[in-house]
Motif scaffolding. Structure first.
Motif, PDB file in Angstrom:
ATOM      1  N   HIS A 136       0.845  -1.203   0.000  1.00  0.00           N
ATOM      2  CA  HIS A 136       0.000   0.000   0.000  1.00  0.00           C
ATOM      3  C   HIS A 136       0.874   1.245   0.000  1.00  0.00           C
ATOM      4  O   HIS A 136       1.825   1.342   0.771  1.00  0.00           O
ATOM      5  CB  HIS A 136      -0.896   0.009   1.237  1.00  0.00           C
ATOM      6  CG  HIS A 136      -1.682   1.269   1.396  1.00  0.00           C
ATOM      7  ND1 HIS A 136      -2.588   1.707   0.447  1.00  0.00           N
ATOM      8  CD2 HIS A 136      -1.709   2.204   2.389  1.00  0.00           C
ATOM      9  CE1 HIS A 136      -3.125   2.849   0.842  1.00  0.00           C
ATOM     10  NE2 HIS A 136      -2.606   3.171   2.014  1.00  0.00           N
ATOM     11  N   VAL A 137       0.551   2.150  -0.894  1.00  0.00           N
ATOM     12  CA  VAL A 137       1.245   3.437  -0.937  1.00  0.00           C
ATOM     13  C   VAL A 137       0.330   4.484  -0.317  1.00  0.00           C
ATOM     14  O   VAL A 137      -0.842   4.600  -0.686  1.00  0.00           O
ATOM     15  CB  VAL A 137       1.602   3.808  -2.386  1.00  0.00           C
ATOM     16  CG1 VAL A 137       2.127   5.229  -2.446  1.00  0.00           C
ATOM     17  CG2 VAL A 137       2.640   2.834  -2.936  1.00  0.00           C
ATOM     18  N   ILE A 138       0.855   5.224   0.646  1.00  0.00           N
ATOM     19  CA  ILE A 138       0.032   6.180   1.386  1.00  0.00           C
ATOM     20  C   ILE A 138      -0.225   7.422   0.535  1.00  0.00           C
ATOM     21  O   ILE A 138       0.714   8.050   0.050  1.00  0.00           O
ATOM     22  CB  ILE A 138       0.726   6.573   2.707  1.00  0.00           C
ATOM     23  CG1 ILE A 138       0.828   5.354   3.628  1.00  0.00           C
ATOM     24  CG2 ILE A 138      -0.006   7.719   3.389  1.00  0.00           C
ATOM     25  CD1 ILE A 138       1.669   5.583   4.871  1.00  0.00           C
ATOM     26  N   GLU A 139      -1.502   7.741   0.354  1.00  0.00           N
ATOM     27  CA  GLU A 139      -1.826   8.991  -0.350  1.00  0.00           C
ATOM     28  C   GLU A 139      -2.499   9.979   0.584  1.00  0.00           C
ATOM     29  O   GLU A 139      -2.656  11.149   0.240  1.00  0.00           O
ATOM     30  CB  GLU A 139      -2.685   8.700  -1.580  1.00  0.00           C
ATOM     31  CG  GLU A 139      -1.893   7.876  -2.605  1.00  0.00           C
ATOM     32  CD  GLU A 139      -2.534   7.825  -3.983  1.00  0.00           C
ATOM     33  OE1 GLU A 139      -3.508   8.546  -4.222  1.00  0.00           O
ATOM     34  OE2 GLU A 139      -2.029   7.041  -4.820  1.00  0.00           O
ATOM     35  N   LYS A 140      -2.917   9.502   1.739  1.00  0.00           N
ATOM     36  CA  LYS A 140      -3.514  10.411   2.720  1.00  0.00           C
ATOM     37  C   LYS A 140      -2.857  10.118   4.065  1.00  0.00           C
ATOM     38  O   LYS A 140      -3.031   9.040   4.629  1.00  0.00           O
ATOM     39  CB  LYS A 140      -5.032  10.172   2.799  1.00  0.00           C
ATOM     40  CG  LYS A 140      -5.737  11.096   3.750  1.00  0.00           C
ATOM     41  CD  LYS A 140      -7.228  10.770   3.798  1.00  0.00           C
ATOM     42  CE  LYS A 140      -7.916  11.503   4.935  1.00  0.00           C
ATOM     43  NZ  LYS A 140      -9.263  10.958   5.195  1.00  0.00           N
ATOM     44  N   LEU A 141      -2.089  11.084   4.521  1.00  0.00           N
ATOM     45  CA  LEU A 141      -1.314  10.893   5.753  1.00  0.00           C
ATOM     46  C   LEU A 141      -2.063  11.502   6.934  1.00  0.00           C
ATOM     47  O   LEU A 141      -2.634  12.586   6.825  1.00  0.00           O
ATOM     48  CB  LEU A 141       0.048  11.574   5.602  1.00  0.00           C
ATOM     49  CG  LEU A 141       1.059  11.309   6.710  1.00  0.00           C
ATOM     50  CD1 LEU A 141       1.654   9.909   6.566  1.00  0.00           C
ATOM     51  CD2 LEU A 141       2.170  12.353   6.682  1.00  0.00           C
ATOM     52  N   LEU A 142      -2.035  10.820   8.068  1.00  0.00           N
ATOM     53  CA  LEU A 142      -2.662  11.353   9.274  1.00  0.00           C
ATOM     54  C   LEU A 142      -1.597  11.959  10.188  1.00  0.00           C
ATOM     55  O   LEU A 142      -0.455  11.530  10.187  1.00  0.00           O
ATOM     56  CB  LEU A 142      -3.400  10.241  10.020  1.00  0.00           C
ATOM     57  CG  LEU A 142      -4.509   9.530   9.229  1.00  0.00           C
ATOM     58  CD1 LEU A 142      -5.074   8.381  10.033  1.00  0.00           C
ATOM     59  CD2 LEU A 142      -5.614  10.504   8.845  1.00  0.00           C
ATOM     60  N   GLY A 143      -2.007  12.942  10.963  1.00  0.00           N
ATOM     61  CA  GLY A 143      -1.091  13.534  11.938  1.00  0.00           C
ATOM     62  C   GLY A 143      -0.414  14.775  11.404  1.00  0.00           C
ATOM     63  O   GLY A 143      -0.226  14.933  10.200  1.00  0.00           O
ATOM     64  N   GLY A 144      -0.054  15.665  12.316  1.00  0.00           N
ATOM     65  CA  GLY A 144       0.615  16.897  11.927  1.00  0.00           C
ATOM     66  C   GLY A 144      -0.376  17.967  11.492  1.00  0.00           C
ATOM     67  O   GLY A 144      -1.582  17.734  11.384  1.00  0.00           O
ATOM     68  N   ALA A 145       0.159  19.142  11.252  1.00  0.00           N
ATOM     69  CA  ALA A 145      -0.689  20.259  10.838  1.00  0.00           C
ATOM     70  C   ALA A 145      -1.019  20.134   9.347  1.00  0.00           C
ATOM     71  O   ALA A 145      -0.288  19.488   8.599  1.00  0.00           O
ATOM     72  CB  ALA A 145       0.030  21.579  11.105  1.00  0.00           C
ATOM     73  N   VAL A 146      -2.134  20.748   8.957  1.00  0.00           N
ATOM     74  CA  VAL A 146      -2.515  20.752   7.538  1.00  0.00           C
ATOM     75  C   VAL A 146      -2.697  22.194   7.081  1.00  0.00           C
ATOM     76  O   VAL A 146      -3.115  23.070   7.849  1.00  0.00           O
ATOM     77  CB  VAL A 146      -3.799  19.935   7.276  1.00  0.00           C
ATOM     78  CG1 VAL A 146      -3.561  18.459   7.539  1.00  0.00           C
ATOM     79  CG2 VAL A 146      -4.954  20.441   8.118  1.00  0.00           C
ATOM     80  N   LEU A 147      -2.382  22.400   5.836  1.00  0.00           N
ATOM     81  CA  LEU A 147      -2.461  23.748   5.265  1.00  0.00           C
ATOM     82  C   LEU A 147      -3.890  24.271   5.292  1.00  0.00           C
ATOM     83  O   LEU A 147      -4.837  23.551   4.997  1.00  0.00           O
ATOM     84  CB  LEU A 147      -1.964  23.730   3.820  1.00  0.00           C
ATOM     85  CG  LEU A 147      -0.462  23.667   3.630  1.00  0.00           C
ATOM     86  CD1 LEU A 147      -0.121  23.280   2.198  1.00  0.00           C
ATOM     87  CD2 LEU A 147       0.167  25.025   3.978  1.00  0.00           C
ATOM     88  N   ARG A 148      -4.016  25.559   5.629  1.00  0.00           N
ATOM     89  CA  ARG A 148      -5.348  26.162   5.559  1.00  0.00           C
ATOM     90  C   ARG A 148      -5.814  26.194   4.102  1.00  0.00           C
ATOM     91  O   ARG A 148      -6.978  26.007   3.807  1.00  0.00           O
ATOM     92  CB  ARG A 148      -5.304  27.596   6.101  1.00  0.00           C
ATOM     93  CG  ARG A 148      -5.288  27.628   7.616  1.00  0.00           C
ATOM     94  CD  ARG A 148      -5.195  29.042   8.163  1.00  0.00           C
ATOM     95  NE  ARG A 148      -4.578  28.974   9.488  1.00  0.00           N
ATOM     96  CZ  ARG A 148      -4.103  30.017  10.139  1.00  0.00           C
ATOM     97  NH1 ARG A 148      -4.162  31.228   9.603  1.00  0.00           N
ATOM     98  NH2 ARG A 148      -3.565  29.864  11.317  1.00  0.00           N
TER      99      ARG A 148
END
Lengths: 804, 223
Positions: free
Chosen positions: A124-136
């Protein structure tokens, strides 16, 4: 950010208690205060359905008495089954592929060699990562794969028939990076021309346990996310009103959680049910995140945590390991075990943010605080949550307050809640400055705190300290020893809050054979909630706790609290007691016909069924159960709001540390700690003491040894194992004395509270630093206090004070 | 991370007499001996070397990278299982035999969660090749108790609440039990030394000291 006001943390976790809608109320006289000091009775209005008020611990049979851990034998014999021990038929073993660079755009990922590797069942290749800040504004970055922001960021994963095959295959995945400029030093990241971790403003949602931040929308300049400003009154006027001002600069390092069991899951994706065994502090949080991520009904996700090997705040939600393992399992059609290795544990699943604090306190000659100003910066890696103003805001009375908290992004793994988020950092500064203030005012350290801290429990705790042998042995004159090894004694206070997780429920069952059981989805993270639940049933039914069946750690049971922020015991135990009480009433109704009386004639106390009318001699519970008119009665109950939710309490303690400072080698030896702590009604004093021991030791470890070191040239963590990342071991453990201030506040049917956060970890740093000052006459304002830091501090004839 | 394979995970050097096909037992044991020397299992190495010398050409077996059958003596019973040359004892116990009481936490010999006994000597099973346990008596946490009776150290751990999350507990118990097996009257200092390699993140050390000293008292009166 973290905790200006007591209620602002843990919003994601906790529903604040609402007004009770139960119209039928009764009054109840409850014990309030501390036995031996302030014990008295107060009247509370409580729902009529509530069980009778418990007396203080001394008058109970099982609750409040030292109790062997319910699952102690399973743990001591190795039979306790943790997540990594789960072995399902056909189970596969998974490994992550992690970023080897600190900042990059991933151009391509070639998995072909891994896919064809013998034994590999899914990739599986990750395309949606969890954790950390996300851009507004997410359009600022457009890439198929998540932007790499730290070394160790998961990129892909492989599941294979053996761990070796998974490891070999993972090594065959080729990742092509376009590397980007990076920064791993916080001071450098604050500079104008620093490489940017995010191309625009980014926020992180608050997480259960107090990590991250719910304060989005604060300004962001470069890598500096903040300030989050909190003002009360005119602080400049406050400083003008002051007779004395202390002003100092403190720094603390990044600490990693380093739970001995790494993060991990065993995921078993079946068409009709996703079952996940998880090393988690919140079965509920894992189910919630998995259901949302895969858009599954919550009823189709089951999370099980029989035993878990430590979390300390970092184990909430499914996280990347959870969703990736579930995805691999779905693809492979087989269960998948994905446990992180120790390096991954250091890099990608959380840490305690650093801090850089400028703290000014103004006070009148009598000690009254006129102003507190705290300006803090801290790095939570590529996340947020480095606020540390809790102690400065909430520990003492002040006339004016001005707090500015800033997060500084760097290319490192995101922080997570870590035992009393923000508070060890904040107390390290505050409690040293309070000592300094006392010195400036020529006041006794305890007298000053008596003046500025009105909390009645801590007042009693200070009295206990005052009368303790260790405090009496303290020489108030600093640097009094003449030899190279100097002895010193110091203290610090801590503060934590009465947080509650209202989604706390349990079911209690009584069977015809006299066996009783309690069921709740709550997980035991090592604090011993299983034992406490057994004690509550023991108290109700008169059955020894070891004979109570405790079934927890499974979302098939009534919803349980996520264990963060010291909420578990305070939140869940009243629900369990209420359920036990209601089950007991149903039990009495069930045996009444056979006993030839009305249920209202019966009571169950001390394990005996008694007839108020004296129709029969008391019958043992088990014998009476045999006469039930059904095989099983059960009752489910949910946490009701605190009896008097307007009355808000903080918890805390006062810790005293004795150190020996070797002024030639720079080593600090902590010799002795006296920890005086409050956790409401101690349900199982043995386990409470264990937690306080642990908080003290973890605090010593943080203060003296632990330090996540990032190489500025490559952005890698150079000490990402337990041989190089030093945590306290057997040689570093001092003599620890724990004294509990049993304290009743009349808020629930158990009147219990938590201890995890307040225990030691908050105050250890400042207590050691204050002891260091007492030993040497030198202030040490930097953690960790390694020999190099100590020698540098001692070589300065006077502590460096910056100009205002 | 996968690109950071520790040296001990690499296969021993192939003996020149066997070409690329595989490794002779003699050549393998030589290689394994070198690896194991790093883990200070000198007695184990010596016995393996003796075994290697005793092996006649007729009895030579060839081991390659594939898993092969071995027999290990664990908790007094012979267990047949398949291991690769690189398989660590901890993995062989946990995955090969389903004996999961032994924990892996750092996988690098730094935390001692994986402590087992090799002939009563506590060792880190995450740093011990499964093949290095051939010919030794392995004792794991499962072997310390029976259904009806637990080791005095285990009983004392329960009495003293010498555990919190419990993940380090099996390793702690193995270290402390080994201590009182070899020193029935330890001091607190002895206990600290015995568990100096055992990390506990919950910070339960004070109760581990107390439990072990208590167990030693019991042990002494029993013996």
């Amino acid at each position: 950010m973290a905790t200006h006001t007591p209620h602002s943390t843990l919003d994601a976790l906790i529903n604040v208690a609402g007004d009770t809608t139960d119209a039928s109320m009764k009054t109840a006289k409850m014990p309030i205060g501390i036995p031996g000091f302030t014990l008295h009775e107060e009247e509370r209005t409580v729902p009529a359905s509530e069980p009778p008020v418990w007396p203080i611990n001394k008058d109970l049979s099982y609750v409040g008495k030292p109790q062997e851990r319910w699952d102690g034998r399973a743990k001591a014999t190795g039979r306790a089954r943790y997540t990594a021990d789960v072995q399902l038929p056909g189970m596969l073993y998974a490994r992550f592929v992690n970023s080897t660079v600190p900042h990059a755009r991933v151009l391509s990922i070639d998995t072909s060699a891994a896919e064809s590797y013998p034994g590999v069942k899914s990739v599986h290749v990750i395309e949606k990562l969890l954790g950390g800040a996300v851009l507004r504004d997410p359009t600022l970055e457009q890439n198929r794969y998540p932007i790499v922001r730290y070394v160790g960021q998961p990129i892909a994963a492989v599941a294979a028939t053996t761990p070796q095959a998974a490891e070999d295959a993972a090594a065959k995945i080729k990742v092509k990076y376009e590397t980007l400029p990076f920064v791993v030093d916080m001071d450098q990241a604050r500079e104008k021309d620093s490489p940017q971790v995010f191309p625009g403003a980014a926020d992180q949602a608050g997480t259960a346990g107090g990590g991250g931040s719910s304060a989005s929308g604060v300004p962001q300049t470069g890598n500096v996310h903040g300030p989050a400003v909190h003002k009360q009154g005119d602080v400049e006027q406050g400083f003008k009103d002051a007779d004395v001002i202390v002003d100092a600069h403190y720094t603390t390092q990044v600490q990693t959680h380093s739970a001995l069991e790494t993060h991990g899951v065993v995921a078993d994706w079946k068409p009709d049910l996703l079952t996940v065994y998880a090393s988690t502090q919140g079965t509920a949080s894992v189910r919630e995140e998995l259901a949302a991520y895969f858009q599954l009904p919550m009823s189709k996700v089951r999370v099980i945590t029989e035993f878990m090997g430590g979390g300390f705040g970092a184990k909430f939600g499914a996280g990347n390991p959870g969703v990736v393992a579930a995805t691999l399992s779905r693809k492979a059609g087989a269960p998948v075990r994905l446990m992180l290795d120790r390096q991954e544990e250091h890099l990608s699943v959380g840490n305690r943010p650093s801090s850089d604090q400028r703290l000014r306190i103004g006070a009148k000659k009598d000690g009254t605080i006129t102003a507190i100003q705290l300006i803090s910066f801290g790095t939570a890696g590529c996340g947020t949550g480095a606020g540390c103003a809790g102690p400065a805001s909430n520990l003492y009375k002040w006339a004016t307050l001005h707090v500015e908290e800033n997060d500084v992004f760097i290319n490192a793994g995101p922080a997570a809640a870590f035992r009393a988020p923000g508070h060890p950092q904040g107390a390290f500064a505050l409690e040293q400055s309070i000592d300094e203030l006392a010195a400036s005012l020529n006041m006794d350290l305890l007298d000053l705190r008596d003046r500025i801290d009105e909390n009645p429990v801590r007042r009693v705790q200070r009295q206990i300290i005052r009368e303790s042998a260790i405090w009496k042995s303290r020489n108030p004159r600093a640097n009094a020893d003449v030899g190279p090894i100097k002895r010193g004694i110091g203290l610090s206070q801590s503060v934590w809050y009465r947080h509650l997780a209202m989604d706390s429920a349990a079911e209690v069952r009584v069977h015809k054979d006299g066996s009783v059981e309690v069921l709740s989805a709550v997980q035991d993270i090592g604090s011993g909630i299983k034992t406490v639940l057994a004690q509550i049933l023991a108290e109700q039914f008169g059955v020894p706790p070891a004979q109570v069946e405790v079934k927890i750690g499974d979302t098939n049971y009534p919803v349980g609290p996520n264990s963060g922020g010291s909420v578990t015991t305070a939140s869940l135990t009243p629900a369990v007691r209420d359920a036990a009480w209601q089950a007991a009433q149903k039990f009495l109704a069930s045996v009444a016909p056979a006993l030839g009386v009305k249920a209202s004639d019966l009571t169950l106390t001390d394990g005996m069924v008694r007839s108020a009318s004296g129709k029969f001699q008391p019958i043992a519970f088990r014998s009476a159960a045999a006469r039930m008119d059904t095989n099983q009665v059960s009752a489910q109950s949910r946490r009701i709001p605190d009896y008097d939710p307007r009355k808000y309490d903080t918890y805390g303690g006062v810790d005293v540390a004795e150190v020996a400072v070797d002024t030639e080698t720079g080593r600090i030896h902590v010799k002795h700690v006296l920890a005086v702590h409050d956790c409401g009604r101690p349900m199982n004093p043995v386990a409470v003491i264990s937690q306080i021991n642990g908080g003290v030791i973890q605090g010593i470890s943080y203060t003296l040894f632990e330090h996540r070191l990032l190489d500025p040239n490559y952005g890698i963590m150079v000490n990402s194992n337990l041989d190089k990342y030093k945590i306290a071991g057997s040689y570093e453990v001092p003599k620890i004395e724990v004294q509990l201030t049993e304290s009743y506040i009349g808020q629930s049917s158990t009147d219990a509270s938590g201890i995890g956060e307040a225990a030691g970890i908050i105050s250890a740093g400042a207590a050691i630093a204050n002891a260091f000052y007492n030993a040497t006459g030198v202030r040490i304002r930097q953690m960790p206090m390694t020999p190099a830091v100590v020698l540098a501090a001692l070589n300065q004839p006077k502590p460096q004070m910056e100009a205002l | 991370m996968s690109d950071h394979q520790p040296p001990h995970r690499e296969l021993p050097e192939t003996s020149s007499t066997t070409g690329n096909k595989g490794i002779t037992r003699r050549g393998f044991l030589k290689g394994a001996g070198i690896t194991a020397a790093g883990t200070a299992l000198l007695d184990g190495v010596q016995s393996l070397q003796q075994e290697a010398q005793a092996a006649t050409p007729k009895g030579v077996m060839e081991y390659g990278a594939e898993a092969f059958p071995v027999t290990l003596n664990i908790n007094g019973k012979e267990h047949a299982l398949h291991v690769e040359t690189r398989t660590m004892l901890a993995e062989a116990l946990r995955i090969g035999l389903g004996m999961t009481g032994t924990k892996i936490s750092c996988d690098r010999g730094a935390c001692s969660s994986c402590t087992v006994w090799l002939d009563k000597l506590p060792v880190n099973s995450c740093m011990t090749l499964a093949v290095d346990a051939i010919g030794h008596r392995v004792t794991t946490i499962e072997g310390l108790s029976t259904d009806s009776e637990v080791h005095p150290v285990q009983a004392a751990f329960v009495r003293h609440d010498a555990m919190q999350c419990g993940f380090c507990t099996p390793g702690m118990v193995m270290s402390c039990a080994a201590l009182i097996e070899r020193n029935p009257h330890p001091t607190e200092r002895d206990v600290r030394v015995a568990i100096s390699g055992n990390l506990c993140r919950c910070g339960t050390y004070p109760k581990v000291f107390a439990a072990t000293l208590d167990a030693a008292g019991q042990h002494a009166t029993k013996a």
